[in-house]
Design an enzyme around this catalytic site. Structure first.
Site, PDB file in Angstrom:
ATOM      1  N   ASP A 145       2.004  57.236  72.486  1.00  0.00           N
ATOM      2  CA  ASP A 145       2.321  55.961  71.624  1.00  0.00           C
ATOM      3  C   ASP A 145       3.850  55.501  72.115  1.00  0.00           C
ATOM      4  OD1 ASP A 145      -0.111  57.417  70.054  1.00  0.00           O
ATOM      5  OD2 ASP A 145       0.001  55.114  69.640  1.00  0.00           O
TER       6      ASP A 145
ATOM      7  N   GLN B 104     -10.960  59.016  66.325  1.00  0.00           N
ATOM      8  CA  GLN B 104     -10.981  58.332  67.420  1.00  0.00           C
ATOM      9  C   GLN B 104     -11.740  59.198  68.795  1.00  0.00           C
ATOM     10  OE1 GLN B 104      -8.415  58.542  65.613  1.00  0.00           O
ATOM     11  NE2 GLN B 104      -7.199  56.756  65.584  1.00  0.00           N
TER      12      GLN B 104
ATOM     13  N   ARG C 127      -6.573  49.057  68.916  1.00  0.00           N
ATOM     14  CA  ARG C 127      -5.811  50.219  68.713  1.00  0.00           C
ATOM     15  C   ARG C 127      -5.738  51.066  69.965  1.00  0.00           C
ATOM     16  NH1 ARG C 127      -8.415  53.625  70.960  1.00  0.00           N
ATOM     17  NH2 ARG C 127      -7.035  54.997  70.347  1.00  0.00           N
ATOM     18  N   GLY C 128      -4.663  51.904  69.894  1.00  0.00           N
ATOM     19  CA  GLY C 128      -4.167  52.455  71.373  1.00  0.00           C
ATOM     20  C   GLY C 128      -2.978  51.889  71.676  1.00  0.00           C
ATOM     21  N   ALA C 129      -1.870  52.511  71.949  1.00  0.00           N
ATOM     22  CA  ALA C 129      -0.644  51.945  72.412  1.00  0.00           C
ATOM     23  C   ALA C 129      -0.464  50.627  73.376  1.00  0.00           C
ATOM     24  CB  ALA C 129       0.555  52.685  72.743  1.00  0.00           C
TER      25      ALA C 129
ATOM     26  N   ASN D  36       2.547  61.092  69.767  1.00  0.00           N
ATOM     27  CA  ASN D  36       1.092  60.544  69.994  1.00  0.00           C
ATOM     28  C   ASN D  36       0.299  60.858  68.564  1.00  0.00           C
ATOM     29  OD1 ASN D  36      -1.109  59.474  71.853  1.00  0.00           O
ATOM     30  ND2 ASN D  36      -1.918  61.696  71.582  1.00  0.00           N
ATOM     31  N   LYS D  37      -1.130  60.490  68.510  1.00  0.00           N
ATOM     32  CA  LYS D  37      -2.170  60.796  67.283  1.00  0.00           C
ATOM     33  C   LYS D  37      -1.682  62.175  66.765  1.00  0.00           C
ATOM     34  CE  LYS D  37      -4.233  58.400  65.938  1.00  0.00           C
ATOM     35  NZ  LYS D  37      -3.500  57.621  65.014  1.00  0.00           N
TER      36      LYS D  37
HETATM   37  O1  MRU Z   1      -3.804  54.965  65.676  1.00  0.00           O
HETATM   38  P1  MRU Z   1      -4.447  54.565  67.175  1.00  0.00           P
HETATM   39  O2  MRU Z   1      -5.712  54.702  67.399  1.00  0.00           O
HETATM   40  O3  MRU Z   1      -3.655  53.425  67.537  1.00  0.00           O
HETATM   41  O4  MRU Z   1      -3.627  55.609  67.982  1.00  0.00           O
HETATM   42  C1  MRU Z   1      -3.762  55.884  69.280  1.00  0.00           C
HETATM   43  C2  MRU Z   1      -3.234  57.169  69.862  1.00  0.00           C
HETATM   44  O5  MRU Z   1      -2.525  57.829  69.334  1.00  0.00           O
HETATM   45  C3  MRU Z   1      -3.638  57.284  71.447  1.00  0.00           C
HETATM   46  O6  MRU Z   1      -3.674  58.496  72.006  1.00  0.00           O
HETATM   47  C4  MRU Z   1      -2.448  56.548  72.176  1.00  0.00           C
HETATM   48  O7  MRU Z   1      -2.007  55.289  71.784  1.00  0.00           O
HETATM   49  C5  MRU Z   1      -2.223  56.884  73.591  1.00  0.00           C
HETATM   50  S1  MRU Z   1      -3.360  55.458  74.316  1.00  0.00           S
HETATM   51  C6  MRU Z   1      -3.441  55.080  75.780  1.00  0.00           C
END
Ligand code: MRU
Length: 343
Positions: free
Chosen positions: A236, A195, A45-47, A246-247
């Site tokens: 994201d 997270q 996970r994470g963009a 973002n999250k």
């Molecule tokens: O649902 P996730 O864990 O994929 O969400 C991730 C986030 O929101 C991060 O903050 C975002 O991707 C930035 S990652 C460098």
């Protein structure tokens, strides 16, 4: 740090983030559907990490295509791309990476299929390596904004785990720390999937960067007491007008930061900037399973059975709440993005 994603012995190897921090386990995806499944279920996970993984998923899927002509091969790969693109809707890096793989394939029309298959693996590797390079450049630009003695609040995980390595928001933290600045990080736990608690706290502890875990609801009070000097988060998807998805919970931190006159920075590479989406209200927000809200990290239910639940995984922070966006090309006001990033 352990590699988040890598191409290993003809498989896509992922550090299974759904098992952290209790278990360090790797998942070897041997077909593209396993990769899609891993993205869908937050094993990766994470963009930026999602983007790199999807690119590798395309390459992996392509290896197994048995077509004998370019057109049949390209059609099969397009189907693989569609399946991978349907895994998660918000992080634009997923679509960016898949488009890049498609473009690579289109440029190879005249080549023999075995060569095309090899080239697709190489392209996914390049995407991975470029991600780390961009994060380090971002870290350098961002570290200049951090002063020794500051406490930095971050939300979610935007570290090595959320990328191919080094991290975006945590890349800035790492670069400041490596430059000898005495900093302290507050990691918001980031309900509902945690997270911040499970990943950010763990990742910073691995690198011995001072970190304190807080619940999301503590941020305002700590700001009021003067205990936070800076906020840095990842993204994201960034719309053309500088609005940032973002999250979930990021918007609340940005509003609080504005109210307390604390700089609020977003760190993200160009693969997160989506010039085709004019503003944040056009960004699709993923709605996830209610069970993520009614139970903590797969534990027993903490809510009455049958309760109605909302679970949007992301929110949008409007550009006017963002001090600046840290990219690999430098630090820009949200309103200047459109002139700096054309595609
Ligand atoms: O649902 P996730 O864990 O994929 O969400 C991730 C986030 O929101 C991060 O903050 C975002 O991707 C930035 S990652 C460098």
């Amino acid at each position: 740090m352990l590699p988040t994603v890598e191409w290993k012995n003809g498989a896509v190897r992922l550090l299974d983030q759904s098992r952290l921090p209790e278990h360090i386990e790797f998942l070897d995806c041997r077909d593209y559907r396993a990769v899609a499944d891993a993205i869908r279920h937050l094993k990766v996970r994470g963009a930026p990490a999602i983007g790199v993984t999807a690119a590798m998923g395309v390459a992996l899927g392509a290896q197994a295509v048995t077509a004998t002509t370019y057109d049949e091969f390209a059609k099969a790969v397009a189907g693989i791309c569609d399946e991978l693109a349907a895994t998660r809707p918000t992080a634009v890096n997923l679509f960016w990476a898949i488009e890049r793989m498609k473009k690579k394939l289109a440029g190879l029309r005249t080549k023999p299929l075995p060569e095309i298959k090899r080239a697709l693996v190489e392209e996914s590797q390049r995407i991975l390596e470029e991600d780390i390079t961009m994060n380090k450049a971002m870290g350098k630009h961002g570290a200049a904004l951090v002063q020794s003695g500051q406490t930095i609040l971050t939300h979610c995980n935007a570290g090595a785990l959320a990328t191919a390595g080094y991290g975006t928001a945590l890349g800035v933290v790492r670069a400041a720390w490596e430059a000898g600045k005495k900093i302290h990080v507050l990691a918001g736990e980031t309900r509902p999937v945690l997270q911040g608690a499970r990943l950010t706290a763990w990742e910073l502890m691995q690198d011995k960067i001072p970190v304190t875990l807080i619940t999301d609801s503590m941020a305002g009070s700590l700001m009021k007491q003067g205990k936070i000097q800076l906020c840095i988060v990842g993204a994201d998807r960034i719309a053309a007008n500088g609005d940032v998805a973002n999250k979930i919970g990021t918007y609340s931190v940005a509003v609080l930061a504005k109210a307390h006159n604390i700089p609020f920075y977003v760190a993200a590479p160009h693969s997160t900037i989506d010039m085709a989406t004019p503003s944040g209200d056009k960004i699709p927000i993923e709605q996830r399973n209610p069970s993520e809200v009614t139970a903590l990290h797969g534990g027993p239910s903490i809510a009455p059975a049958g309760v109605d639940v909302l679970n949007p995984a992301f929110d949008v922070t409007p550009a006017n709440l963002i001090t600046a966006i840290i990219t690999e090309r430098g630090v820009f006001k949200p309103s200047d993005l459109a002139s700096r990033f054309t595609s």
